[in-house]
Design a protein around this motif. Structure first.
Motif, PDB file in Angstrom:
ATOM      1  N   VAL A  75      -5.846  12.319  -7.084  1.00 31.72           N
ATOM      2  CA  VAL A  75      -5.500  11.886  -5.857  1.00 31.72           C
ATOM      3  C   VAL A  75      -6.719  11.209  -5.274  1.00 31.72           C
ATOM      4  CG1 VAL A  75      -4.544  12.050  -3.588  1.00 31.72           C
ATOM      5  CG2 VAL A  75      -3.492  13.051  -5.510  1.00 31.72           C
ATOM      6  N   ASP A  76      -7.848  11.972  -5.204  1.00 31.89           N
ATOM      7  CA  ASP A  76      -9.051  11.568  -4.524  1.00 31.89           C
ATOM      8  C   ASP A  76      -9.813  10.409  -5.430  1.00 31.89           C
ATOM      9  OD1 ASP A  76     -11.324  11.940  -2.655  1.00 31.89           O
ATOM     10  OD2 ASP A  76     -12.372  12.707  -4.587  1.00 31.89           O
ATOM     11  N   ARG A  77      -9.605  10.244  -6.507  1.00 26.77           N
ATOM     12  CA  ARG A  77     -10.250   9.231  -7.674  1.00 26.77           C
ATOM     13  C   ARG A  77      -9.470   8.086  -7.133  1.00 26.77           C
ATOM     14  NH1 ARG A  77      -9.575   9.180 -13.897  1.00 26.77           N
ATOM     15  NH2 ARG A  77     -10.275  11.578 -13.529  1.00 26.77           N
ATOM     16  N   ARG A  78      -8.120   8.207  -7.300  1.00 26.92           N
ATOM     17  CA  ARG A  78      -7.241   6.814  -7.188  1.00 26.92           C
ATOM     18  C   ARG A  78      -7.654   6.380  -5.499  1.00 26.92           C
ATOM     19  NH1 ARG A  78      -6.966   3.637 -10.360  1.00 26.92           N
ATOM     20  NH2 ARG A  78      -4.867   2.889 -10.142  1.00 26.92           N
ATOM     21  N   ARG A  79      -7.504   7.266  -4.897  1.00 26.88           N
ATOM     22  CA  ARG A  79      -7.765   6.823  -3.351  1.00 26.88           C
ATOM     23  C   ARG A  79      -9.130   6.133  -3.177  1.00 26.88           C
ATOM     24  NH1 ARG A  79      -8.118  11.718   1.113  1.00 26.88           N
ATOM     25  NH2 ARG A  79      -9.953  12.396  -0.569  1.00 26.88           N
ATOM     26  N   ARG A  80     -10.159   6.431  -3.704  1.00 28.73           N
ATOM     27  CA  ARG A  80     -11.470   5.785  -3.690  1.00 28.73           C
ATOM     28  C   ARG A  80     -11.329   4.490  -4.597  1.00 28.73           C
ATOM     29  NH1 ARG A  80     -14.569   8.594  -6.511  1.00 28.73           N
ATOM     30  NH2 ARG A  80     -13.467  10.524  -6.951  1.00 28.73           N
ATOM     31  N   GLU A  81     -10.478   4.174  -5.416  1.00 24.71           N
ATOM     32  CA  GLU A  81     -10.726   2.986  -6.376  1.00 24.71           C
ATOM     33  C   GLU A  81      -9.528   2.059  -5.652  1.00 24.71           C
ATOM     34  OE1 GLU A  81     -11.383   5.270 -10.784  1.00 24.71           O
ATOM     35  OE2 GLU A  81      -9.328   4.827 -10.189  1.00 24.71           O
ATOM     36  N   THR A  82      -8.489   2.404  -5.047  1.00 22.88           N
ATOM     37  CA  THR A  82      -7.553   1.604  -4.596  1.00 22.88           C
ATOM     38  C   THR A  82      -7.470   1.746  -3.181  1.00 22.88           C
ATOM     39  OG1 THR A  82      -5.652   3.195  -4.744  1.00 22.88           O
ATOM     40  CG2 THR A  82      -6.499   1.792  -6.886  1.00 22.88           C
ATOM     41  N   ASP A  83      -6.176   0.880  -2.671  1.00 20.57           N
ATOM     42  CA  ASP A  83      -5.788   1.310  -1.287  1.00 20.57           C
ATOM     43  C   ASP A  83      -4.906   2.350  -0.936  1.00 20.57           C
ATOM     44  OD1 ASP A  83      -7.287  -1.167  -0.360  1.00 20.57           O
ATOM     45  OD2 ASP A  83      -5.612  -2.485  -0.943  1.00 20.57           O
ATOM     46  N   LEU A  84      -4.698   3.256  -1.997  1.00 18.93           N
ATOM     47  CA  LEU A  84      -3.987   4.238  -1.850  1.00 18.93           C
ATOM     48  C   LEU A  84      -4.350   5.221  -0.775  1.00 18.93           C
ATOM     49  CD1 LEU A  84      -1.686   6.279  -3.032  1.00 18.93           C
ATOM     50  CD2 LEU A  84      -3.714   7.578  -4.146  1.00 18.93           C
ATOM     51  N   THR A  85      -3.266   5.547   0.174  1.00 19.75           N
ATOM     52  CA  THR A  85      -3.781   6.690   1.432  1.00 19.75           C
ATOM     53  C   THR A  85      -2.931   7.804   1.246  1.00 19.75           C
ATOM     54  OG1 THR A  85      -1.573   5.901   2.508  1.00 19.75           O
ATOM     55  CG2 THR A  85      -3.860   4.836   2.922  1.00 19.75           C
ATOM     56  N   VAL A  86      -3.416   8.794   1.605  1.00 19.49           N
ATOM     57  CA  VAL A  86      -2.840  10.194   1.740  1.00 19.49           C
ATOM     58  C   VAL A  86      -2.383  10.668   3.167  1.00 19.49           C
ATOM     59  CG1 VAL A  86      -3.320  12.784   1.254  1.00 19.49           C
ATOM     60  CG2 VAL A  86      -4.391  10.807  -0.070  1.00 19.49           C
ATOM     61  N   MET A 115       0.917  -1.295   0.043  1.00 23.51           N
ATOM     62  CA  MET A 115      -0.002   0.033  -0.133  1.00 23.51           C
ATOM     63  C   MET A 115       0.950   1.267   0.018  1.00 23.51           C
ATOM     64  SD  MET A 115      -2.843   1.122   2.903  1.00 23.51           S
ATOM     65  CE  MET A 115      -1.641   1.417   3.915  1.00 23.51           C
ATOM     66  N   GLY A 116       0.781   2.111  -1.037  1.00 26.09           N
ATOM     67  CA  GLY A 116       1.734   3.199  -1.044  1.00 26.09           C
ATOM     68  C   GLY A 116       0.802   4.433  -0.641  1.00 26.09           C
ATOM     69  N   THR A 117       1.460   5.431  -0.595  1.00 23.45           N
ATOM     70  CA  THR A 117       0.999   6.836  -0.010  1.00 23.45           C
ATOM     71  C   THR A 117       1.326   8.023  -0.661  1.00 23.45           C
ATOM     72  OG1 THR A 117       0.371   8.047   2.153  1.00 23.45           O
ATOM     73  CG2 THR A 117       2.732   7.182   1.698  1.00 23.45           C
ATOM     74  N   VAL A 118       0.267   9.108  -0.837  1.00 26.51           N
ATOM     75  CA  VAL A 118       0.726  10.536  -1.483  1.00 26.51           C
ATOM     76  C   VAL A 118       0.814  11.335  -0.325  1.00 26.51           C
ATOM     77  CG1 VAL A 118      -0.327  12.144  -2.623  1.00 26.51           C
ATOM     78  CG2 VAL A 118      -0.211   9.754  -3.573  1.00 26.51           C
ATOM     79  N   VAL A 119       1.830  12.168  -0.476  1.00 28.93           N
ATOM     80  CA  VAL A 119       1.945  13.268   0.302  1.00 28.93           C
ATOM     81  C   VAL A 119       2.334  14.429  -0.434  1.00 28.93           C
ATOM     82  CG1 VAL A 119       3.967  14.472   2.211  1.00 28.93           C
ATOM     83  CG2 VAL A 119       3.559  11.661   2.146  1.00 28.93           C
ATOM     84  N   ILE A 120       1.802  15.565   0.194  1.00 25.17           N
ATOM     85  CA  ILE A 120       1.874  17.134  -0.441  1.00 25.17           C
ATOM     86  C   ILE A 120       2.493  18.039   0.621  1.00 25.17           C
ATOM     87  CG2 ILE A 120       0.641  18.764  -1.627  1.00 25.17           C
ATOM     88  CD1 ILE A 120      -1.489  16.852  -2.492  1.00 25.17           C
ATOM     89  N   SER A 121       3.311  18.711   0.270  1.00 29.38           N
ATOM     90  CA  SER A 121       3.874  19.654   1.224  1.00 29.38           C
ATOM     91  C   SER A 121       3.860  20.928   0.674  1.00 29.38           C
ATOM     92  CB  SER A 121       5.315  19.039   1.742  1.00 29.38           C
ATOM     93  OG  SER A 121       6.132  18.877   0.683  1.00 29.38           O
ATOM     94  N   LEU A 122       3.861  21.755   1.230  1.00 25.96           N
ATOM     95  CA  LEU A 122       3.743  23.403   0.878  1.00 25.96           C
ATOM     96  C   LEU A 122       4.533  24.250   1.728  1.00 25.96           C
ATOM     97  CD1 LEU A 122       0.446  22.178   1.023  1.00 25.96           C
ATOM     98  CD2 LEU A 122       0.432  24.128  -0.668  1.00 25.96           C
ATOM     99  N   ASP A 123       5.334  25.240   1.017  1.00 25.24           N
ATOM    100  CA  ASP A 123       6.567  26.064   1.604  1.00 25.24           C
ATOM    101  C   ASP A 123       5.609  27.201   1.435  1.00 25.24           C
ATOM    102  OD1 ASP A 123       7.770  23.856   0.580  1.00 25.24           O
ATOM    103  OD2 ASP A 123       9.496  24.950  -0.187  1.00 25.24           O
ATOM    104  N   ALA A 124       5.173  27.844   2.658  1.00 29.75           N
ATOM    105  CA  ALA A 124       4.051  28.829   2.734  1.00 29.75           C
ATOM    106  C   ALA A 124       4.981  30.000   3.340  1.00 29.75           C
ATOM    107  CB  ALA A 124       3.111  28.675   3.807  1.00 29.75           C
ATOM    108  N   GLU A 125       5.149  31.172   2.659  1.00 28.28           N
ATOM    109  CA  GLU A 125       6.268  31.973   2.853  1.00 28.28           C
ATOM    110  C   GLU A 125       5.975  33.585   2.530  1.00 28.28           C
ATOM    111  OE1 GLU A 125       9.179  29.760   0.649  1.00 28.28           O
ATOM    112  OE2 GLU A 125       8.907  30.911  -1.343  1.00 28.28           O
ATOM    113  N   LEU A 126       4.961  33.600   1.806  1.00 31.42           N
ATOM    114  CA  LEU A 126       4.740  35.070   1.194  1.00 31.42           C
ATOM    115  C   LEU A 126       5.843  35.620   0.847  1.00 31.42           C
ATOM    116  CD1 LEU A 126       1.768  36.130   3.663  1.00 31.42           C
ATOM    117  CD2 LEU A 126       1.583  35.144   1.367  1.00 31.42           C
ATOM    118  N   GLY A 127       6.128  37.023   1.394  1.00 32.21           N
ATOM    119  CA  GLY A 127       7.320  37.648   1.035  1.00 32.21           C
ATOM    120  C   GLY A 127       8.641  37.119   1.182  1.00 32.21           C
ATOM    121  N   TRP A 128       8.526  36.326   2.274  1.00 29.80           N
ATOM    122  CA  TRP A 128       9.970  35.982   3.022  1.00 29.80           C
ATOM    123  C   TRP A 128      10.594  34.994   2.080  1.00 29.80           C
ATOM    124  CZ3 TRP A 128      11.695  38.498   6.714  1.00 29.80           C
ATOM    125  CH2 TRP A 128      10.931  39.275   7.456  1.00 29.80           C
TER     126      TRP A 128
END
Length: 314
Positions: free
Chosen positions: A274-285, A1-14
């Motif tokens: 991501v949402d579609r494959r999560r519903r169709e398979t054992d994919l986790t987020v 069973m695989g997994t998807v991760v999404i990470s965001l660099d939240a910085e505005l002007g910095w």
């Protein structure tokens, strides 16, 4: 069973304050891109790791930061060109959006003021101050910090992260970045999945798989006119690999990458898949914190030697 991760660099002007000529279109897109990602993640019920620059959580400041061991001139743009731009320097409303959102996003750190941790000018005391201040501000908001994303992916001073209780960081991608990496992914059948590992400081390294905005400019325009958005094609391939494998497909971006409606469409198409494959398979987020917690329970942690803590490794 695989997994998807999404990470965001939240910085505005910095994310740009140290550049001589910041990309204005991205500087001005930080807030709208941030809200667009919050909205899209909520629509598809996908949790993400949001790594926030600590300064954004302040209510105000004098722009001097006299007690911070930053190099001379580090906060100059805040005191001069952006003195009347609190929208670029502060983001308490946006941070509240993360903390109040459904699904349950992970709050992570992107340092206090976007210092580059692999720069020779970044002393251990400066790295310590950056982490300590960001962890302190998070605590004032009732948040703990488990994950860290290095500004510009400049990995360094990992021992400092461990000393402040951080358990995971996003490591460099094992494959080429930018257009070359995208083309390689389209033309080859190589796996885009990554495997977390525990380093000598007990930190879980969760490498990046794909930067969601690595194919831009005229090349993107041409590709979209005759084919499809290449980043969506590559992201779907990685998502499919995770749906049928055991590794991690780790996508990342900055909210300020969303400068145009077509950027919003790209991310919505990726999240919808991501949402579609999560519903169709054992994919986790999962978030980075989820993976680190699970991985640390199942994998032995190497014990650092005294020498490892006596100096900062890259």
């Amino acid at each position: 069973m695989g997994t998807v991760v999404i990470s965001l660099d939240a910085e505005l002007g910095w994310g740009f304050h140290d550049l001589e000529s910041p990309p204005q279109h991205r500087v001005e897109s930080g807030r709208s891109g941030w809200q667009a990602m919050l909205d899209s993640l909520a629509e598809y019920d996908i949790p993400a790791t949001w790594a926030v620059v600590g300064h954004l959580m302040l209510e105000s400041c004098d722009g001097e930061h006299a007690d911070h061991p930053a190099p001379a001139g580090w906060f100059e743009r805040e005191r001069t060109a952006w003195r009347d731009r609190p929208d670029l320097r502060f983001g308490r409303d946006l941070v509240e959006g993360i903390l109040e959102a459904e699904p349950d996003h992970e709050f992570a750190s992107h340092s206090f003021s976007h210092v580059l941790f692999d720069d020779p000018a970044t002393s251990r005391s400066l790295a310590d101050a950056e982490i300590a201040r960001s962890v302190e501000i998070a605590a004032e908001w009732g948040q703990t910090v488990d994950s860290f994303i290095y500004p510009r992916n400049a990995v360094g001073h990992r021992d400092v992260l461990a000393e402040h209780g951080i358990t995971a960081y996003r490591g460099r991608s094992p494959t080429a970045d930018g257009a070359r990496g995208v083309v390689d992914s389209v033309l080859t059948d190589r796996s885009m999945l990554v495997e977390p590992s525990i380093d000598e400081y007990g930190l879980v390294n969760i490498p990046a798989s794909l930067f969601c905005f690595g194919f831009e400019g005229s090349a993107r325009t041409i590709a979209e006119s005759v084919w499809a958005d290449p980043m969506v094609v590559v992201a779907r391939r990685g998502i499919d690999q995770a749906a049928h494998g055991d590794g991690v497909f780790h996508m990342w971006l900055h909210p300020n990458n969303l400068t145009h409606e077509r950027d919003d469409r790209r991310m919505r198409a990726i999240l919808e898949y991501v949402d579609r494959r999560r519903r169709e398979t054992d994919l986790t987020v999962e978030t980075m914190g989820d993976i680190a917690s699970r991985f640390r329970e199942s994998a032995p942690i190497a014990q650092p030697s005294p020498a490892a803590y006596s100096q900062s490794g890259p």
